[in-house]
Design an enzyme around this catalytic site. Sequence first.
Site, mmCIF file in Angstrom:
data_model
loop_
_atom_site.group_PDB
_atom_site.id
_atom_site.type_symbol
_atom_site.label_atom_id
_atom_site.label_comp_id
_atom_site.label_asym_id
_atom_site.label_seq_id
_atom_site.Cartn_x
_atom_site.Cartn_y
_atom_site.Cartn_z
ATOM 1 N N HIS A 1 40.450 40.276 -0.406
ATOM 2 C CA HIS A 1 39.356 39.432 0.093
ATOM 3 C C HIS A 1 38.626 40.148 1.223
ATOM 4 O O HIS A 1 39.224 40.939 1.956
ATOM 5 C CB HIS A 1 39.869 38.071 0.575
ATOM 6 C CG HIS A 1 40.932 38.160 1.625
ATOM 7 N ND1 HIS A 1 42.257 38.382 1.301
ATOM 8 C CD2 HIS A 1 40.888 38.091 2.985
ATOM 9 C CE1 HIS A 1 42.975 38.422 2.418
ATOM 10 N NE2 HIS A 1 42.164 38.267 3.450
ATOM 11 N N PHE A 2 37.349 39.805 1.357
ATOM 12 C CA PHE A 2 36.527 40.250 2.478
ATOM 13 C C PHE A 2 36.249 39.049 3.371
ATOM 14 O O PHE A 2 35.947 37.970 2.873
ATOM 15 C CB PHE A 2 35.184 40.818 1.997
ATOM 16 C CG PHE A 2 35.270 42.224 1.479
ATOM 17 C CD1 PHE A 2 35.704 42.478 0.184
ATOM 18 C CD2 PHE A 2 34.922 43.299 2.282
ATOM 19 C CE1 PHE A 2 35.791 43.778 -0.302
ATOM 20 C CE2 PHE A 2 35.006 44.606 1.805
ATOM 21 C CZ PHE A 2 35.435 44.845 0.515
ATOM 22 N N HIS A 3 36.349 39.257 4.683
ATOM 23 C CA HIS A 3 35.931 38.254 5.670
ATOM 24 C C HIS A 3 34.455 38.489 5.988
ATOM 25 O O HIS A 3 34.059 39.634 6.232
ATOM 26 C CB HIS A 3 36.695 38.435 6.987
ATOM 27 C CG HIS A 3 38.174 38.230 6.878
ATOM 28 N ND1 HIS A 3 38.786 37.073 7.271
ATOM 29 C CD2 HIS A 3 39.165 39.045 6.426
ATOM 30 C CE1 HIS A 3 40.101 37.174 7.083
ATOM 31 N NE2 HIS A 3 40.355 38.367 6.564
ATOM 32 N N ASP B 1 36.930 30.058 5.275
ATOM 33 C CA ASP B 1 38.235 30.325 5.894
ATOM 34 C C ASP B 1 38.628 29.084 6.698
ATOM 35 O O ASP B 1 37.834 28.580 7.494
ATOM 36 C CB ASP B 1 38.128 31.556 6.812
ATOM 37 C CG ASP B 1 39.492 32.074 7.242
ATOM 38 O OD1 ASP B 1 40.276 31.287 7.796
ATOM 39 O OD2 ASP B 1 39.762 33.269 7.033
ATOM 40 N N GLN C 1 46.735 42.179 7.390
ATOM 41 C CA GLN C 1 46.619 41.329 6.195
ATOM 42 C C GLN C 1 47.743 40.292 6.167
ATOM 43 O O GLN C 1 48.912 40.621 6.398
ATOM 44 C CB GLN C 1 46.666 42.180 4.914
ATOM 45 C CG GLN C 1 46.361 41.353 3.659
ATOM 46 C CD GLN C 1 46.343 42.186 2.375
ATOM 47 O OE1 GLN C 1 46.719 43.364 2.372
ATOM 48 N NE2 GLN C 1 45.916 41.570 1.288
HETATM 49 P P1 AMP Z 1 43.959 38.308 6.050
HETATM 50 O O1 AMP Z 1 44.741 38.482 7.318
HETATM 51 O O2 AMP Z 1 42.826 39.256 5.922
HETATM 52 O O3 AMP Z 1 44.898 38.312 4.859
HETATM 53 O O4 AMP Z 1 43.282 36.896 6.154
HETATM 54 C C1 AMP Z 1 43.678 35.755 5.481
HETATM 55 C C2 AMP Z 1 42.740 34.665 5.929
HETATM 56 O O5 AMP Z 1 42.958 33.551 5.097
HETATM 57 C C3 AMP Z 1 42.932 34.184 7.387
HETATM 58 O O6 AMP Z 1 41.700 34.359 8.079
HETATM 59 C C4 AMP Z 1 43.313 32.715 7.229
HETATM 60 O O7 AMP Z 1 42.716 31.925 8.210
HETATM 61 C C5 AMP Z 1 42.781 32.382 5.852
HETATM 62 N N1 AMP Z 1 43.466 31.345 5.110
HETATM 63 C C6 AMP Z 1 44.802 31.130 5.000
HETATM 64 N N2 AMP Z 1 45.041 30.106 4.174
HETATM 65 C C7 AMP Z 1 43.836 29.664 3.729
HETATM 66 C C8 AMP Z 1 43.419 28.628 2.834
HETATM 67 N N3 AMP Z 1 44.293 27.833 2.236
HETATM 68 N N4 AMP Z 1 42.096 28.463 2.608
HETATM 69 C C9 AMP Z 1 41.193 29.266 3.234
HETATM 70 N N5 AMP Z 1 41.524 30.244 4.073
HETATM 71 C C10 AMP Z 1 42.827 30.456 4.323
#
Ligand code: AMP
Length: 142
Positions: free
Chosen positions: A105-107, A36, A99
Amino acid sequence: MTSPAYDANNIFAKILKGEIPSYRIYEDEHTVAFMDVMPQAPGHTLVLPKSPSRNLLDADPSVLPNLITTVQKVAVAIQEAFDADGVYIAQFNEPAAGQTVFHLHFHIIPRHEGIALKPHSGKMEDGTVLAENAKKIIEALR
Ligand code: AMP
């Protein structure tokens, strides 16, 4: 409310197609994991299925066994790589739940006692730091 349609131009779809770079730590036939770029803690990694769905709510159930298997594999490697006291695993569905990118995706975030997480989608991390952390996880996966 029913799920909106999947947008094939979302940023993770572009990463999966190789149109945008990522700090990739794992890939197999069905799943991909990369760092991330706005980590909530060092080692914050995302695990995705290659097949398209907005989130868990509209995912084909047949995708889930491979996906959760990769989540477990990466979580174990992250625990080792960062000598973590615990591992936080999160997954958000739709904006109301936090989101921001609409490909499932999973964090996976290593946790240490007494150390708070940074904000979600906060500050962009330096590329060299992301590359170093990716290397640690890749080594632990071996
Ligand atoms: P979510 O809120 O669960 O959709 O999380 C999306 C995640 O993607 C966030 O933690 C962002 O920091 C991360 N993110 C956004 N753009 C990118 C990217 N280009 N590469 C890697 N992570 C990203």
